[in-house]
Design a protein around this motif. Structure first.
Motif, mmCIF file in Angstrom:
data_model
loop_
_atom_site.group_PDB
_atom_site.id
_atom_site.type_symbol
_atom_site.label_atom_id
_atom_site.label_comp_id
_atom_site.label_asym_id
_atom_site.label_seq_id
_atom_site.Cartn_x
_atom_site.Cartn_y
_atom_site.Cartn_z
ATOM 1 N N ASP A 53 0.681 -1.029 0.067
ATOM 2 C CA ASP A 53 -0.071 -0.046 0.053
ATOM 3 C C ASP A 53 0.791 1.156 -0.128
ATOM 4 N N GLU A 54 2.226 0.930 -0.049
ATOM 5 C CA GLU A 54 3.114 2.430 -0.021
ATOM 6 C C GLU A 54 2.808 3.481 -0.900
ATOM 7 N N PHE A 55 2.310 3.026 -2.322
ATOM 8 C CA PHE A 55 2.218 4.120 -3.080
ATOM 9 C C PHE A 55 1.137 4.789 -2.738
ATOM 10 N N LEU A 56 0.096 4.116 -2.193
ATOM 11 C CA LEU A 56 -1.621 4.641 -1.984
ATOM 12 C C LEU A 56 -1.301 5.631 -0.975
ATOM 13 N N VAL A 57 -0.617 5.292 0.165
ATOM 14 C CA VAL A 57 -0.258 5.992 1.322
ATOM 15 C C VAL A 57 0.501 7.355 1.280
ATOM 16 N N TYR A 58 1.334 6.970 -0.062
ATOM 17 C CA TYR A 58 2.070 8.307 -0.119
ATOM 18 C C TYR A 58 1.129 9.082 -0.997
ATOM 19 N N ARG A 59 0.296 8.870 -1.860
ATOM 20 C CA ARG A 59 -0.728 9.731 -2.442
ATOM 21 C C ARG A 59 -1.757 10.225 -1.504
ATOM 22 N N LEU A 60 -2.147 9.551 -0.638
ATOM 23 C CA LEU A 60 -3.003 9.673 0.329
ATOM 24 C C LEU A 60 -2.599 10.895 1.314
ATOM 25 N N GLY A 61 -1.188 10.796 1.466
ATOM 26 C CA GLY A 61 -0.798 11.811 2.428
ATOM 27 C C GLY A 61 -0.321 13.336 1.856
ATOM 28 N N GLU A 62 -0.919 13.515 0.580
ATOM 29 C CA GLU A 62 -0.797 14.719 -0.091
ATOM 30 C C GLU A 62 -1.883 15.488 0.627
ATOM 31 N N ASN A 63 -1.652 17.112 0.534
ATOM 32 C CA ASN A 63 -2.640 17.961 0.693
ATOM 33 C C ASN A 63 -3.621 18.209 -0.333
ATOM 34 N N LYS A 64 -4.908 18.531 0.000
ATOM 35 C CA LYS A 64 -5.720 18.786 -1.246
ATOM 36 C C LYS A 64 -6.017 19.853 -1.553
ATOM 37 N N ASP A 65 -6.412 20.401 -2.594
ATOM 38 C CA ASP A 65 -6.738 21.722 -3.105
ATOM 39 C C ASP A 65 -8.076 21.677 -3.064
ATOM 40 N N ASN A 66 -8.897 22.689 -3.626
ATOM 41 C CA ASN A 66 -10.376 23.004 -3.699
ATOM 42 C C ASN A 66 -11.224 22.117 -4.480
ATOM 43 N N LYS A 67 -10.376 21.099 -5.145
ATOM 44 C CA LYS A 67 -11.400 20.188 -6.069
ATOM 45 C C LYS A 67 -11.090 18.709 -5.997
ATOM 46 N N LEU A 68 -11.877 17.951 -6.041
ATOM 47 C CA LEU A 68 -11.892 16.596 -6.020
ATOM 48 C C LEU A 68 -10.841 16.120 -7.162
ATOM 49 N N ARG A 69 -9.975 14.934 -7.016
ATOM 50 C CA ARG A 69 -9.248 14.509 -8.331
ATOM 51 C C ARG A 69 -9.436 13.201 -8.605
ATOM 52 N N ASP A 70 -8.804 13.025 -9.787
ATOM 53 C CA ASP A 70 -9.028 11.407 -10.185
ATOM 54 C C ASP A 70 -8.033 10.680 -9.391
#
Ligand SMILES: Nc1ncnc2c1ncn2[C@@H]1O[C@H](COP(=O)(O)OP(=O)(O)OP(=O)(O)O)[C@@H](O)[C@H]1O
Length: 721
Positions: free
Chosen positions: A165-182
């Protein structure tokens, strides 16, 4: 970097260079062809094809792919690297292997469904099931043509063969801006099954907060458009979402996936547009403030609460019954006589209405009958013995024809609806017996509303249904697919009604019963919806993993459900740890100063989105005003808001549903604001599950019993050092 990673990186860098070179060449070649603007149809079709390729290649050239899967199809003896991207790109010279495979292609499904193991993996292709071995599953991050990251989540040759899950966790750890992303690069197997499920089924998806329901629904639309290109079109698909701000929040995902033109609407806007009424809808804020901000005791939510009753199939049946009975007695109870001496017998008119025009919708049948009556009059007029008599007959006929037309029922939804609610007083052509099944309280409140020309959101399914009963659904009003997000707030009547507008029960219905804070109108069990479809036309999926929040936030929110709701469906976190949930007493600093300090502290941590959630809109307005007056740039989100700006916001908790923020501050997390009812606990649950990385609960008085206080692994008390 160790040697293996380094060589993987170099290999991918070379491959990226080669890919970009080929994409560039293809694009340059296409761009050198002058755009055709003439009228020759064949040339136009060719130009459309070129334009579509131009767009695809331009999209591909920046980030051609995000994943690689090395797969050996059984019997071929060799494994091939497949590069998977948001758009597929063929090679210039035809080979059996494209340069980049579209993520929606059958073989790409392996990239998502493969969950490790030595044994063979398989995917479904148009030719049948294809079996083989996966050797490598690699995530590749490319941004603006630069290779940023290479991470193997599975490697058959390594001593850690499980999918990580390492890559998933890396992605989930990013901050979000004002829109949902793909999420194409990290779609999980459980989500992929939903995205690729068959088209002609009503899929019902119960997904915990943050399980990706909204995101999955949008990816599913992109998949359906790819897989069933010949049968479905974007303009005939629609997403129903709770409000316009939410639609704005999700508006980037489909364009990111290369999909445009899908209709997006709230149910109310869609219904009002279809009904084309002169009236405006009562402000939904009134209902919201009644249920969410009322000072006194709220009524118990029974089947007789107006929202629940008007959303029931029982109500739908009453309406159908009324119109059926009205249909039988539609033809006025009289012969038609345009002038004395000329008679068109009622029996003849009944024959036209009930036999000859039977295949037409009710309103059209009346129209046809009246047109025929008119033609009959014209024939009769030819028998006039003199010009003077003709003049006299014409005058009489015109008045009597009009009067006769007025004796017919008015097939207009609002008029019919009003008549139904008047029938209880015997003052309408509607059958009293059918209407008597409507609970007294609903009859009374609705009759009063209608007298004052007030219609509410909860009346809309009925009005649209009446429209359908008299006009039927027009071919161009039919959808190829309907997505309903936050479906726990929809009623069975909504679904049964929309089923009349969609081909082949093609629905994706997503929601979370634990977030059912509009229980006064929404469903309480999914069976209320699934039972509307035959077993072969519905399917149920449950998403239990939550991708949005840290483990601490999820465990904390789960306790709210366990202690406060009892029946709530709890979430399983992805292994992503963060700070403990912070519980802060306003203490001597007081409420206002504490909320400001909390906001400032979290902004100082470089989060892109931070929100303060209050219990009511009134409180949100006050906090917002105060923070602004003290120089903090914060937005207020109220229910009229059409755009989601991101950044720092203040909003009532009930409007936070569907949104997410890097950090969330729940104001007034105390017993005065969140009582002991399951409903209050659900509200707090919704608020807490909006947080991606940090959650702070602030209180003056005692906290509700369902707030976890003693678990050191999950909560921390007081301000950060
Ligand atoms: N497979 C995934 N990979 C990466 N991020 C994901 C994945 N699935 C979901 N997410 C992220 O999790 C967050 C929650 O997704 P989404 O809003 O679609 O969930 P939801 O189930 O609709 O939530 P809620 O019901 O709480 O509103 C989003 O930031 C989304 O990008």
């Amino acid at each position: 970097m160790d040697d293996t990673i380094q060589s993987a990186y170099q290999e991918e860098e070379q491959r990226l260079k080669d890919t970009m070179k080929e994409v560039d060449q293809q694009l340059a070649k296409l761009q050198s062809v002058p755009v055709y603007t003439g009228h020759d149809f064949t040339e136009q079709v060719l130009e459309a094809g070129r334009e579509e390729r131009r767009q695809r290649l331009s999209k591909s050239v920046k980030e051609p792919y995000f994943g690689r899967l090395d797969f050996e199809e059984l019997g071929t003896g060799s494994s091939k690297p497949l590069y998977i991207g948001k758009v597929g790109v063929d090679r210039e010279e035809y080979t059996d292997q494209p340069l980049v495979i579209d993520w929606r292609a059958p073989v790409a499904s392996l990239f998502y469904s493969f969950t490790g193991g030595e044994g063979p993996a398989e995917y479904e292709s148009p030719e049948g099931i294809i079996e083989g071995l996966v050797y490598l599953k690699r995530n590749i991050v490319i941004r603006q043509q630069i290779l940023e990251r290479v991470a193997d989540t599975y490697n058959r040759d390594s001593d850690q063969p499980a999918v990580s899950d390492e890559f998933l966790v890396y992605r989930l750890g990013e901050n979000k801006d004002n829109k949902l992303r793909d999420i194409v690069s990290t779609i999980q197997a459980e989500q992929d099954r939903i995205i690729r499920a068959a088209r002609n089924t009503a899929l019902i998806i119960q997904g915990v907060a943050g399980s990706g329901k909204t995101t999955v629904a949008l990816h599913r639309l992109a998949f359906l458009l790819y897989q069933y290109k010949e049968q479905v079109s974007a303009e005939k698909m629609i997403i129903f979402a709770p409000n316009n701000m939410f639609l704005d929040y999700i508006s980037n995902v489909l364009p990111e996936l290369g999909v445009g033109d899908i209709q997006q609407s709230t149910f109310s806007d869609w219904a009002m547009n279809l009904l084309d009424l002169e009236l405006r809808l009562a402000d939904p804020a009134e209902t919201l403030s009644y249920w969410f901000e009322g000072e006194g005791e709220l009524p118990e939510i029974t089947e007789e609460v107006p929202g629940r009753f008007k959303g029931s199939i029982a109500f739908m049946e009453i309406l159908r019954d009324c119109i059926k009975r009205m249909e039988i007695s539609s033809v006025p109870d009289m012969d038609f006589s345009p002038w004395d001496g000329a008679v068109l017998p009622r029996a003849e008119i009944v024959k036209w209405f009930e036999e000859e025009y039977k295949p037409y919708p009710l309103a059209k049948r009346k129209e046809r009958v009246m047109a025929r009556v008119h033609r009959w009059i014209e024939m009769e007029l030819k028998k006039a013995p003199s010009a003077a008599v003709l003049k006299e007959w014409k005058k009489k006929a015109s008045a009597r024809e009009k009067a006769y037309g007025n004796k017919w029922p008015k097939y207009e939804p609002l008029t019919l609806y009003k008549q139904i609610f008047k029938a209880a007083k015997g003052a309408s052509p509607m059958p009293e017996e059918a209407v008597s099944q409507i609970p007294k309280s609903v009859l009374k409140s609705t009759a009063l509303d209608l007298k004052n020309n007030v219609i509410r959101e909860e009346d809309l399914p009925a009005l649209v249904y009446l429209h359908v009963l008299v006009h039927e659904v027009d071919g161009n009003q039919r959808f190829d697919h309907v997505v309903i997000d936050e479906a726990q707030d929809f009623s069975p009547f909504h679904i049964a009604l929309l089923d009349l507008f969609v081909k082949g029960h093609s629905f994706t219905i997503l929601g979370d019963l634990s977030q059912g804070i509009h229980a006064y109108r929404g469903v309480h069990q999914w069976e209320e919806m699934s039972s509307l479809f035959a077993p072969e036309y519905n399917d149920y999926f449950a998403l239990t993993r939550s991708y949005r929040s840290t483990m601490e936030v999820i465990e904390f929110a789960n306790t709210i459900l366990e202690k406060g709701v009892q029946s709530g469906i709890t979430a399983v976190p992805v292994f992503r740890s963060g700070d403990g949930v912070r519980l802060i007493d306003y203490g001597q600093e007081g409420r206002e100063a504490s909320l400001k300090k909390a906001m400032e502290t979290l902004i100082g941590k470089d989060y892109r989105t931070v929100s303060i959630l209050t219990r009511s809109l009134r409180e949100a307005k006050a906090v917002h005003e105060r923070l602004r007056s003290e120089g903090l740039e914060v937005n207020l989100i109220d229910d009229g808001k059409k755009q989601y700006e991101g950044g720092y916001s203040v909003l009532p908790v009930y409007l936070s549903k569907g949104l997410e923020f890097d950090a969330v501050i729940v104001a007034d997390a105390d017993q005065a604001h969140y009582g002991s009812s399951a409903w209050d606990a659900k509200l707090l649950y919704v608020g807490c599950t909006r947080a991606l990385h940090e959650l702070w609960l602030m209180n003056g008085e005692d906290r509700p019993h369902y707030v976890e206080q003693d678990n050191d692994e999950v909560v921390v008390e007081g301000w950060p050092e």
